[in-house]
Design a protein around this motif. Structure first.
Motif, PDB file in Angstrom:
ATOM      1  N   ARG A 108       0.855  -1.188   0.000  1.00 51.00           N
ATOM      2  CA  ARG A 108       0.000   0.000   0.000  1.00 51.00           C
ATOM      3  C   ARG A 108       0.900   1.250   0.000  1.00 51.00           C
ATOM      4  O   ARG A 108       1.365   1.699   1.046  1.00 51.00           O
ATOM      5  CB  ARG A 108      -0.939   0.013   1.203  1.00 51.00           C
ATOM      6  N   MET A 109       1.151   1.771  -1.193  1.00 51.22           N
ATOM      7  CA  MET A 109       1.943   2.992  -1.337  1.00 51.22           C
ATOM      8  C   MET A 109       1.040   4.207  -1.158  1.00 51.22           C
ATOM      9  O   MET A 109      -0.051   4.270  -1.723  1.00 51.22           O
ATOM     10  CB  MET A 109       2.589   3.057  -2.725  1.00 51.22           C
ATOM     11  N   VAL A 110       1.497   5.169  -0.371  1.00 53.80           N
ATOM     12  CA  VAL A 110       0.746   6.406  -0.151  1.00 53.80           C
ATOM     13  C   VAL A 110       1.560   7.548  -0.748  1.00 53.80           C
ATOM     14  O   VAL A 110       2.718   7.765  -0.360  1.00 53.80           O
ATOM     15  CB  VAL A 110       0.477   6.652   1.343  1.00 53.80           C
ATOM     16  N   ARG A 111       0.953   8.273  -1.678  1.00 55.30           N
ATOM     17  CA  ARG A 111       1.670   9.324  -2.403  1.00 55.30           C
ATOM     18  C   ARG A 111       0.876  10.633  -2.323  1.00 55.30           C
ATOM     19  O   ARG A 111      -0.328  10.647  -2.594  1.00 55.30           O
ATOM     20  CB  ARG A 111       1.846   8.921  -3.867  1.00 55.30           C
ATOM     21  N   CYS A 112       1.554  11.712  -1.946  1.00 55.40           N
ATOM     22  CA  CYS A 112       0.923  13.027  -1.950  1.00 55.40           C
ATOM     23  C   CYS A 112       1.209  13.699  -3.288  1.00 55.40           C
ATOM     24  O   CYS A 112       2.373  13.804  -3.705  1.00 55.40           O
ATOM     25  CB  CYS A 112       1.438  13.893  -0.807  1.00 55.40           C
ATOM     26  N   VAL A 113       0.159  14.116  -3.961  1.00 57.12           N
ATOM     27  CA  VAL A 113       0.286  14.704  -5.288  1.00 57.12           C
ATOM     28  C   VAL A 113       0.333  16.232  -5.222  1.00 57.12           C
ATOM     29  O   VAL A 113       1.088  16.880  -5.947  1.00 57.12           O
ATOM     30  CB  VAL A 113      -0.903  14.261  -6.176  1.00 57.12           C
ATOM     31  N   ARG A 114      -0.469  16.825  -4.335  1.00 52.09           N
ATOM     32  CA  ARG A 114      -0.552  18.283  -4.230  1.00 52.09           C
ATOM     33  C   ARG A 114      -0.808  18.665  -2.782  1.00 52.09           C
ATOM     34  O   ARG A 114      -1.576  18.025  -2.083  1.00 52.09           O
ATOM     35  CB  ARG A 114      -1.698  18.796  -5.110  1.00 52.09           C
ATOM     36  N   GLY A 115      -0.163  19.731  -2.337  1.00 50.32           N
ATOM     37  CA  GLY A 115      -0.404  20.251  -0.999  1.00 50.32           C
ATOM     38  C   GLY A 115       0.101  19.343   0.095  1.00 50.32           C
ATOM     39  O   GLY A 115       1.151  18.713  -0.017  1.00 50.32           O
ATOM     40  N   ARG A 116      -0.650  19.259   1.172  1.00 43.18           N
ATOM     41  CA  ARG A 116      -0.300  18.417   2.331  1.00 43.18           C
ATOM     42  C   ARG A 116      -1.537  17.657   2.777  1.00 43.18           C
ATOM     43  O   ARG A 116      -2.622  18.235   2.876  1.00 43.18           O
ATOM     44  CB  ARG A 116       0.239  19.274   3.470  1.00 43.18           C
ATOM     45  N   VAL A 117      -1.360  16.370   3.040  1.00 41.93           N
ATOM     46  CA  VAL A 117      -2.476  15.527   3.474  1.00 41.93           C
ATOM     47  C   VAL A 117      -2.016  14.663   4.643  1.00 41.93           C
ATOM     48  O   VAL A 117      -0.976  14.000   4.554  1.00 41.93           O
ATOM     49  CB  VAL A 117      -3.006  14.626   2.338  1.00 41.93           C
ATOM     50  N   ALA A 118      -2.786  14.664   5.721  1.00 41.95           N
ATOM     51  CA  ALA A 118      -2.544  13.789   6.868  1.00 41.95           C
ATOM     52  C   ALA A 118      -3.437  12.562   6.744  1.00 41.95           C
ATOM     53  O   ALA A 118      -4.655  12.689   6.538  1.00 41.95           O
ATOM     54  CB  ALA A 118      -2.821  14.521   8.169  1.00 41.95           C
ATOM     55  N   PHE A 119      -2.842  11.380   6.859  1.00 42.67           N
ATOM     56  CA  PHE A 119      -3.580  10.122   6.727  1.00 42.67           C
ATOM     57  C   PHE A 119      -3.631   9.392   8.063  1.00 42.67           C
ATOM     58  O   PHE A 119      -2.651   9.362   8.818  1.00 42.67           O
ATOM     59  CB  PHE A 119      -2.889   9.198   5.715  1.00 42.67           C
ATOM     60  N   SER A 120      -4.770   8.779   8.352  1.00 44.84           N
ATOM     61  CA  SER A 120      -4.846   7.812   9.441  1.00 44.84           C
ATOM     62  C   SER A 120      -4.586   6.426   8.856  1.00 44.84           C
ATOM     63  O   SER A 120      -4.984   6.131   7.726  1.00 44.84           O
ATOM     64  CB  SER A 120      -6.218   7.854  10.113  1.00 44.84           C
ATOM     65  N   VAL A 121      -3.892   5.604   9.626  1.00 44.76           N
ATOM     66  CA  VAL A 121      -3.545   4.248   9.201  1.00 44.76           C
ATOM     67  C   VAL A 121      -3.996   3.279  10.288  1.00 44.76           C
ATOM     68  O   VAL A 121      -3.519   3.336  11.413  1.00 44.76           O
ATOM     69  CB  VAL A 121      -2.024   4.106   8.949  1.00 44.76           C
ATOM     70  N   ASP A 122      -4.956   2.412   9.956  1.00 45.93           N
ATOM     71  CA  ASP A 122      -5.448   1.404  10.899  1.00 45.93           C
ATOM     72  C   ASP A 122      -5.165   0.021  10.326  1.00 45.93           C
ATOM     73  O   ASP A 122      -5.542  -0.258   9.184  1.00 45.93           O
ATOM     74  CB  ASP A 122      -6.968   1.509  11.102  1.00 45.93           C
ATOM     75  N   VAL A 123      -4.522  -0.832  11.109  1.00 42.14           N
ATOM     76  CA  VAL A 123      -4.311  -2.225  10.715  1.00 42.14           C
ATOM     77  C   VAL A 123      -4.871  -3.095  11.837  1.00 42.14           C
ATOM     78  O   VAL A 123      -4.302  -3.167  12.926  1.00 42.14           O
ATOM     79  CB  VAL A 123      -2.825  -2.539  10.459  1.00 42.14           C
ATOM     80  N   VAL A 124      -6.011  -3.743  11.554  1.00 39.49           N
ATOM     81  CA  VAL A 124      -6.741  -4.490  12.583  1.00 39.49           C
ATOM     82  C   VAL A 124      -7.057  -5.881  12.050  1.00 39.49           C
ATOM     83  O   VAL A 124      -8.134  -6.128  11.494  1.00 39.49           O
ATOM     84  CB  VAL A 124      -8.046  -3.751  12.962  1.00 39.49           C
ATOM     85  N   PRO A 125      -6.129  -6.818  12.173  1.00 39.09           N
ATOM     86  CA  PRO A 125      -6.404  -8.174  11.677  1.00 39.09           C
ATOM     87  C   PRO A 125      -7.302  -8.956  12.626  1.00 39.09           C
ATOM     88  O   PRO A 125      -7.308  -8.715  13.840  1.00 39.09           O
ATOM     89  CB  PRO A 125      -5.011  -8.805  11.589  1.00 39.09           C
ATOM     90  N   ARG A 126      -8.060  -9.865  12.042  1.00 38.59           N
ATOM     91  CA  ARG A 126      -8.883 -10.799  12.819  1.00 38.59           C
ATOM     92  C   ARG A 126      -8.730 -12.165  12.145  1.00 38.59           C
ATOM     93  O   ARG A 126      -9.351 -12.442  11.133  1.00 38.59           O
ATOM     94  CB  ARG A 126     -10.351 -10.361  12.827  1.00 38.59           C
ATOM     95  N   PHE A 127      -7.883 -13.000  12.728  1.00 42.19           N
ATOM     96  CA  PHE A 127      -7.494 -14.257  12.089  1.00 42.19           C
ATOM     97  C   PHE A 127      -8.589 -15.314  12.182  1.00 42.19           C
ATOM     98  O   PHE A 127      -9.411 -15.317  13.091  1.00 42.19           O
ATOM     99  CB  PHE A 127      -6.217 -14.786  12.744  1.00 42.19           C
ATOM    100  N   ASP A 128      -8.551 -16.236  11.201  1.00 38.71           N
ATOM    101  CA  ASP A 128      -9.459 -17.383  11.157  1.00 38.71           C
ATOM    102  C   ASP A 128     -10.913 -16.937  11.283  1.00 38.71           C
ATOM    103  O   ASP A 128     -11.647 -17.400  12.146  1.00 38.71           O
ATOM    104  CB  ASP A 128      -9.104 -18.383  12.263  1.00 38.71           C
ATOM    105  N   TYR A 129     -11.335 -16.049  10.399  1.00 42.90           N
ATOM    106  CA  TYR A 129     -12.704 -15.539  10.403  1.00 42.90           C
ATOM    107  C   TYR A 129     -13.075 -14.921  11.757  1.00 42.90           C
ATOM    108  O   TYR A 129     -14.219 -14.979  12.190  1.00 42.90           O
ATOM    109  CB  TYR A 129     -13.701 -16.652  10.072  1.00 42.90           C
TER     110      TYR A 129
END
Length: 604
Positions: A108-129
């Protein structure tokens, strides 16, 4: 229930062993690993606590747009905010074609094209369904989520000296943080399963190399397509989608990469489609060969060959209707009672018990596939021919048995039709190559089935062929009668049947599996059937009408050209997504329609 994204609001990425869905808000909400039919790691599409990986702007409002990088399976989700414009580029580098590998890499590449952007990043795995607990360990370079049986490593994509994610914290096993980018900056994360060791910092240059390698892979693959017709963009996207749904180590194609998505909101037809159906084989090989992808077709035929040479005898016959991608017939069905299901549609099912039912059509679909492959030089060896002969020997004693379906046991016209196809194609294969076989016995059975369908599958009351002997009900499977050569596309009884199908099953050009008046409320139109209707119209001599139906159907694709299995009353896509059968039918419809509009014979 109102917070689920639309099924159509997703793009598909994959590496030819597994796949993931990415919604237009930057969320990976469906991902199974290490292969298509493995337990899920992210499944927020089916339950809010099913796990997800989300990257999106911190501040709202923002506008999103999603597209594929041209002629590839690389998905770009763009975010336009008042402070700037940025994009998330999602892809999975193609895995080995020859062997199953435990490791998946989702970049997952995150690229800023114009100006400034703040991103939230959430990684929440739930294994085996969501049934297996895990530990979470955060380091300077990322995080490790370990359930004991399966692990997922989060690597940070950044330059040396960059700070790690800001405001990082762990909550209920998930990692949350943020990152701010200025114009020209590229950062991101790599999610890796099956990796050994700790998280590491990955340089931007490394993921950019993988991006360019992935672009080259997809573009060189698509360049092999021989299609030069009127709908190259739709056909090309369908071809890439089918490739994404192919399990490269065996060549088998899953019907869809998803499980549990409803064909009717709130309904119970929420099946697991992450397996390979014999019924799709004929369409798949025809489509692949028709586009010039002989290597993929040969791989699929090889997989089919292993199935009929390793017959698993049971009361339902030597062939199953559905198999795992590795060829195993073992598909125990269970329901995930702890999940709410998509917009409250439960139960969520995994596995499939359909393989235990008697389905005669699979024999015709298998023999038609082998025959098509044989015509293009993908032949059958001695051992394979012996196994095929054994199958016809079994069918000779069983084709007259009632089949099982949702309505009980019945003499289904389609099952008898495809039994006729099995004997007909077996005879053609034997005579073309001088193979030993009880030719007269096969001809006797073929002709008996032919006469029986004309006598009992035709309703004098309806002036149409019907779904079951002795009934007056139609279904979408009848559209194949002229296509497989049982009768000619201009036969008066076929034209009368086509008129009955239009009267009973077609609503605003969309074809339903069964009479919509007798179907459960809210059940959608069947997308593969609508493209099959296009083929039938084109072959019957109505190319202009067929083209109008085809063009209307193209408007139901989602924003990146993908189709589910169903279209609801409001035009919403429903059911498994994306559905291989729909994209296979689109390709065949485009090829048939091109030939009809050019005044040429229909393609094989």
């Amino acid at each position: 229930m109102d917070h689920f994204p639309l099924i159509a609001d997703h793009g598909l990425i994959g590496d030819l062993q597994s796949a993931a869905l990415v919604s237009t808000d930057g969320t990976v909400d469906w991902f199974c690993c290490p292969r298509f039919d493995s337990p899920s790691v992210f499944a927020a599409l089916l339950d809010h606590d099913g796990g997800h990986c989300r990257i999106r702007p911190v501040r709202r409002p923002y506008t999103t747009r999603q597209l594929y990088f041209p002629d590839t399976a690389i998905l770009i989700t763009r975010f336009m905010t008042a402070s700037g414009t940025a994009e998330v580029v999602d892809f999975m580098p193609p895995a080995s074609r020859w062997r199953a590998t435990p490791g998946r890499r989702l970049i997952r590449m995150v690229r800023c094209v114009r100006g400034r952007v703040a991103f939230s990043v959430d990684v929440v795995p739930r294994f085996d369904y969501g049934r297996r607990q895990h530990t979470t360990c955060v380091t300077e370079d990322g995080a490790l989520f370990d359930s004991g049986k399966c692990a997922l490593t989060l690597h940070a994509v950044r330059e040396p000296g960059d700070p790690r994610l800001a405001h990082i914290h762990v909550l209920e096993g998930g990692v949350y943080g943020s990152v701010t980018l200025d114009a020209g900056q590229v950062r991101g994360v790599v999610l890796e399963s099956g990796a050994e060791g700790q998280p590491r910092t990955i340089r931007v240059a490394e993921v950019e190399r993988e991006f360019h390698d992935t672009v080259r892979f997809w573009r060189s693959w698509l360049a092999r397509s021989s299609y030069r017709g009127r709908w190259r963009e739709a056909v090309g996207r369908s071809a890439i989608t089918l490739k994404l749904l192919t399990y490269a180590p065996t060549g088998a194609m899953v019907a869809a990469p998803t499980a549990g998505l409803p064909e009717r909101i709130g309904g119970e037809r929420n099946r697991d489609y992450r397996h390979t159906w014999i019924r799709d084989a004929s369409f798949a090989v025809s489509s692949l060969l028709g586009l010039g992808f002989t290597e993929e077709a040969a791989d699929f035929v090889r997989w089919l060959g292993e199935r009929y040479q390793r017959q698993n005898g049971s009361a339902a016959g030597p062939l199953k209707a559905v198999y795992r991608v590795d060829g195993s017939p073992d598909l125990p069905e269970e329901s995930l009672g702890h999940w709410t299901g998509y917009r409250g549609s439960s139960p969520v099912r995994i596995g499939d018990g359909a393989g235990e039912r008697l389905r005669l059509d699979v024999y015709g679909e298998l023999f038609d596939t082998v025959h098509q492959a044989d015509l293009r030089g993908i032949g059958v060896g001695h051992q394979g021919w012996a196994a095929l002969s054994d199958l016809l020997g079994w069918l000779a004693g069983n084709w007259n048995r009632p089949e099982e379906d949702g309505g009980g046991r019945a003499d289904r016209t389609y099952g008898r039709l495809m039994s006729w196809v099995a004997f007909d194609r077996g005879i053609r294969l034997a005579t073309a190559h001088g193979r030993p076989c009880p030719l007269e016995t096969w001809r006797t059975h073929r002709d008996r089935i032919y006469e029986q369908i004309w006598e009992h599958g035709w309703s004098t009351v309806r002036q149409s062929f019907v779904q079951r002997y002795g009934s007056d009900v139609l279904d979408v499977s009848l559209l194949r009668m002229a296509e497989v050569g049982f009768l000619t596309p201009q036969d008066p009884r076929w034209l009368a049947t086509l008129e009955s199908i239009e009267a009973d099953l077609v609503t605003d050009s969309l074809v339903h599996r069964h009479d919509p008046g007798a179907s459960p409320a809210g059940e959608g139109a069947f997308s593969p059937g609508t493209f099959g209707y296009v083929r039938a119209l084109a072959r019957a001599g109505y190319p202009d009408k067929a083209r109008f139906v085809f063009e209307k159907m193209l408007t139901f694709a989602n924003h990146v050209g993908l189709y589910a299995g169903e279209i609801g009353l409001t035009g919403e896509q429903l059911g498994s997504f994306p559905r291989a059968g729909t994209h296979l039918a689109l390709i065949d419809a485009a090829r048939t329609l091109d030939h009809a509009l050019d005044g040429a014979p229909a393609p094989p």
